[in-house]
Design a protein around this motif. Structure first.
Motif, mmCIF file in Angstrom:
data_model
loop_
_atom_site.group_PDB
_atom_site.id
_atom_site.type_symbol
_atom_site.label_atom_id
_atom_site.label_comp_id
_atom_site.label_asym_id
_atom_site.label_seq_id
_atom_site.Cartn_x
_atom_site.Cartn_y
_atom_site.Cartn_z
ATOM 1 N N LEU A 137 57.921 19.269 -7.049
ATOM 2 C CA LEU A 137 58.365 20.384 -8.095
ATOM 3 C C LEU A 137 57.250 21.592 -7.844
ATOM 4 C CD1 LEU A 137 59.783 18.602 -11.291
ATOM 5 C CD2 LEU A 137 60.926 19.593 -9.404
ATOM 6 N N ARG A 138 57.565 22.593 -7.472
ATOM 7 C CA ARG A 138 56.463 23.480 -6.983
ATOM 8 C C ARG A 138 56.775 24.937 -7.632
ATOM 9 N NH1 ARG A 138 55.559 24.472 -0.893
ATOM 10 N NH2 ARG A 138 54.844 22.457 -0.955
ATOM 11 N N TRP A 139 55.628 25.529 -8.067
ATOM 12 C CA TRP A 139 55.736 26.774 -8.657
ATOM 13 C C TRP A 139 54.527 27.585 -8.086
ATOM 14 C CZ3 TRP A 139 52.457 29.103 -13.023
ATOM 15 C CH2 TRP A 139 53.023 30.449 -13.222
ATOM 16 N N ASP A 140 54.858 28.594 -7.125
ATOM 17 C CA ASP A 140 54.187 29.449 -6.639
ATOM 18 C C ASP A 140 54.130 30.932 -7.172
ATOM 19 O OD1 ASP A 140 53.244 27.299 -4.939
ATOM 20 O OD2 ASP A 140 54.634 28.020 -3.321
ATOM 21 N N ASP A 185 55.319 44.512 -8.137
ATOM 22 C CA ASP A 185 56.037 43.011 -8.591
ATOM 23 C C ASP A 185 55.593 41.991 -7.699
ATOM 24 O OD1 ASP A 185 57.032 44.318 -6.093
ATOM 25 O OD2 ASP A 185 59.016 43.291 -6.149
ATOM 26 N N PRO A 186 54.826 41.191 -8.468
ATOM 27 C CA PRO A 186 54.477 39.843 -7.758
ATOM 28 C C PRO A 186 55.394 38.864 -7.369
ATOM 29 C CG PRO A 186 54.361 39.770 -10.240
ATOM 30 C CD PRO A 186 54.646 41.165 -10.055
ATOM 31 N N ASN A 187 55.396 38.369 -6.204
ATOM 32 C CA ASN A 187 56.378 37.104 -5.953
ATOM 33 C C ASN A 187 56.170 36.097 -6.577
ATOM 34 O OD1 ASN A 187 57.444 39.159 -3.950
ATOM 35 N ND2 ASN A 187 55.978 38.519 -2.300
ATOM 36 N N ASP A 188 57.327 35.341 -6.969
ATOM 37 C CA ASP A 188 57.587 34.510 -7.904
ATOM 38 C C ASP A 188 58.525 33.306 -7.442
ATOM 39 O OD1 ASP A 188 57.097 32.320 -9.746
ATOM 40 O OD2 ASP A 188 57.184 33.580 -11.317
ATOM 41 N N TYR A 189 57.902 32.183 -6.965
ATOM 42 C CA TYR A 189 58.898 31.134 -6.339
ATOM 43 C C TYR A 189 58.746 29.819 -7.182
ATOM 44 C CZ TYR A 189 58.322 34.393 -2.561
ATOM 45 O OH TYR A 189 58.389 35.642 -1.593
ATOM 46 N N LYS A 190 60.087 29.521 -7.086
ATOM 47 C CA LYS A 190 60.082 28.003 -8.105
ATOM 48 C C LYS A 190 61.012 27.188 -7.019
ATOM 49 C CE LYS A 190 59.988 29.480 -12.739
ATOM 50 N NZ LYS A 190 59.963 31.064 -12.307
ATOM 51 N N THR A 191 60.390 26.132 -6.462
ATOM 52 C CA THR A 191 61.379 25.336 -5.384
ATOM 53 C C THR A 191 61.315 23.788 -5.878
ATOM 54 O OG1 THR A 191 59.393 25.292 -4.055
ATOM 55 C CG2 THR A 191 61.025 27.059 -3.608
ATOM 56 N N GLU A 240 65.765 20.924 0.251
ATOM 57 C CA GLU A 240 64.913 22.038 -0.625
ATOM 58 C C GLU A 240 65.799 22.902 -0.898
ATOM 59 O OE1 GLU A 240 63.411 25.972 -0.768
ATOM 60 O OE2 GLU A 240 64.255 25.136 1.120
ATOM 61 N N ASN A 241 65.496 23.470 -2.097
ATOM 62 C CA ASN A 241 66.173 24.355 -2.815
ATOM 63 C C ASN A 241 65.036 25.308 -3.452
ATOM 64 O OD1 ASN A 241 67.806 25.526 -5.517
ATOM 65 N ND2 ASN A 241 69.218 25.243 -3.665
ATOM 66 N N ASN A 242 65.208 26.433 -3.126
ATOM 67 C CA ASN A 242 64.497 27.586 -4.151
ATOM 68 C C ASN A 242 65.186 28.267 -5.356
ATOM 69 O OD1 ASN A 242 63.328 29.983 -4.883
ATOM 70 N ND2 ASN A 242 62.666 30.610 -2.717
ATOM 71 N N LEU A 243 64.632 27.496 -6.532
ATOM 72 C CA LEU A 243 65.240 27.718 -7.650
ATOM 73 C C LEU A 243 65.350 29.313 -8.077
ATOM 74 C CD1 LEU A 243 63.857 24.715 -9.591
ATOM 75 C CD2 LEU A 243 65.997 24.696 -8.387
ATOM 76 N N TRP A 277 54.017 19.163 -8.904
ATOM 77 C CA TRP A 277 54.041 17.880 -9.232
ATOM 78 C C TRP A 277 54.846 17.020 -8.253
ATOM 79 C CZ3 TRP A 277 52.311 14.944 -13.105
ATOM 80 C CH2 TRP A 277 53.088 13.656 -13.564
ATOM 81 N N GLU A 278 53.970 16.038 -7.774
ATOM 82 C CA GLU A 278 54.378 15.104 -6.770
ATOM 83 C C GLU A 278 54.813 13.839 -7.219
ATOM 84 O OE1 GLU A 278 52.306 17.065 -2.834
ATOM 85 O OE2 GLU A 278 51.952 15.187 -3.523
#
Length: 449
Positions: free
Chosen positions: A109-112, A121-127, A151-154, A445-446
């Motif tokens: 579970l990743r948040w970048d 505008d900052p780039n915000d990715y949740k995958t 994988e899915n980009n939330l 989180w792995e």
């Protein structure tokens, strides 16, 4: 009469005792030989008994040899049965502890979050990611491996490898490879062999970090440090955007789809040079088959344990590109976070200058740039607003620091947090021009299974 019975019973007893003890065989044979060669020995005993003839000695010798031969045959049969039993036990143990098919993997579970100085505008990715690994044992020397990634980009609800524009939109990668790895691995003599689609990773993931379709051979040489010096040769095809935005690329300068017909050759050497120090080298070449455009890369680095808890890495890389073509990194880490040890952790700091054409595929190590292709587009209004002029450039350089912490709260899990900041240049010339502030934050989180 009693003395005759004693002598008559002595020799059979001697024969039986020597048959029962394998270690006594030479003694029995030597005794008979000595009696034949020296018939006067034990004259006092024979004086009180009947004389032993040569024929009787030969008969006893023959009987003794037959019994010894029978004992030897019995021992051989017992050894064969024990060997067969041992083989059956090994097969049972292998079936019990080493099943022919193994499946394991991990989820992420990743948040970048990316921040650019020249963008509001900052780039915000949740995958979310799921990687499954399988291993099928063909025999004691060969096995079939595979890796499958989902994988899915939330944030954008796009699936694996679609890019930010979607599969059929500009910016999409126009391809899908959910089977990341599928290869056979085994040994031919003392050489380890791979064939198929496998993960080729240069030392420290510094210059090459991608999957290729091809073959690999590696050989290890023992050293006095207790670790082998390994040499690995790889060759095959890969999908890469290494020539995207490259000024030496004349055929499809800004082709977002890249070019899948790229030949890869890689040679890696990892050599222990001290008790806690390893030297790592890499030479790589990637060539586009249709126009023979190629890129060569060299890197060298080392890692060493300063003490029990402190480890240091360093490396430099260079390519034959006419643009930005030199990179380096330095990393210092305290402790080590191991998923099998709850409560373990590590803290590290990494300084690196990463440039585009120093890497054969990855423009920036550790996901510094954007996920798709890391290019940059400016739109200027020309001729009093009548025309739109698009200026393209690609992030060609990053120079900065990364600070990270990894922690294992429970067994088979890991929490990763890192923050990267520095300057990013946009040009592909020898001078990157103006450098912009850039920062990148990741929480991940792995979970391993």
């Amino acid at each position: 009469m009693k003395k005759k019975m004693m002598v008559g019973g002595l020799l059979p007893a001697l024969v039986l005792s020597t048959c029962g003890l394998a270690g006594a065989q030479p003694v029995a044979m030597d005794t008979l030989t000595a009696m034949e060669q020296n018939p006067d020995a034990g004259s006092q005993m024979r004086a009180s008994t009947e004389p032993v003839t040569q024929e009787s000695l030969q008969e006893m010798r023959r009987q003794l040899e037959e019994q010894l031969q029978q004992a030897q045959e019995l021992q051989n049969r017992l050894n064969a049965q024990l060997g067969s039993l041992e083989k059956r036990m090994k097969k049972v143990e292998k079936k019990s502890w080493e099943p022919p098919v193994e499946i394991h993997g991990y989820g992420r579970l990743r948040w970048d979050k990316h921040r650019y100085e020249d963008r509001n505008d900052p780039n915000d990715y949740k995958t979310i990611w799921l990687n499954l690994f399988t291993k099928y044992r063909i025999n004691d020397r060969w096995a079939l491996h595979s890796e499958h990634e989902f994988e899915n980009n939330l944030t954008t609800n796009h699936g694996a490898y679609e890019g930010q524009g979607g599969y059929n939109e500009p910016g999409g990668k126009k391809y899908s490879r959910p089977v990341l790895q599928l290869y056979a691995e085994g040994r031919v003599g003392e050489v380890n062999v791979k064939a198929g689609r496998y993960y080729l990773q240069s030392p420290y993931k510094f210059t090459f970090d991608d999957k290729i379709d091809g073959w690999q051979i590696s050989y290890g040489i023992p050293t006095k440090w207790g670790r082998k010096a390994n040499f690995t040769l790889s060759a095959g095809n890969t999908y890469s955007k290494i020539f995207y935005g490259d000024k030496e690329n004349e055929s499809n300068y800004w082709n977002e789809g890249g070019d899948g017909n790229l030949k890869v050759v890689s040679l890696i050497g990892e050599i222990p040079v001290a008790k806690n120090t390893n030297l790592a080298m890499h030479y790589g070449k990637i060539k586009r088959r249709n126009d023979r455009l190629e890129r060569k890369t060299w890197s060298i680095g080392f890692d060493t344990k300063i003490n029990r808890d402190l480890k240091f890495w360093a490396g430099i890389a260079k390519s034959d590109s006419q643009t930005l073509n030199k990179s380096h990194f330095l990393q210092l880490q305290y402790k080590e976070a191991r998923p099998d040890i709850p409560g373990s952790y590590d803290i590290y700091i990494k300084k690196y200058l990463q440039r585009g054409h120093s890497g054969m595929t990855n423009w920036f190590n550790d996901d510094i740039a954007e996920f798709t292709h890391g290019d940059y587009k400016e739109e200027n209004i020309a001729n009093n607003g009548n025309d739109k002029v698009f200026q393209y450039s690609r992030w060609g350089e990053f120079n900065g620091l990364r600070i990270g912490v990894d922690f294992v709260p429970t067994r088979n899990t890991k929490l990763l947090i890192n923050y990267t900041f520095g300057k990013m240049g946009k040009c592909l010339d020898k001078d990157p021009g103006r450098r912009y502030d850039y920062s990148f934050f990741r929480t991940q989180w792995e979970m391993y299974f």
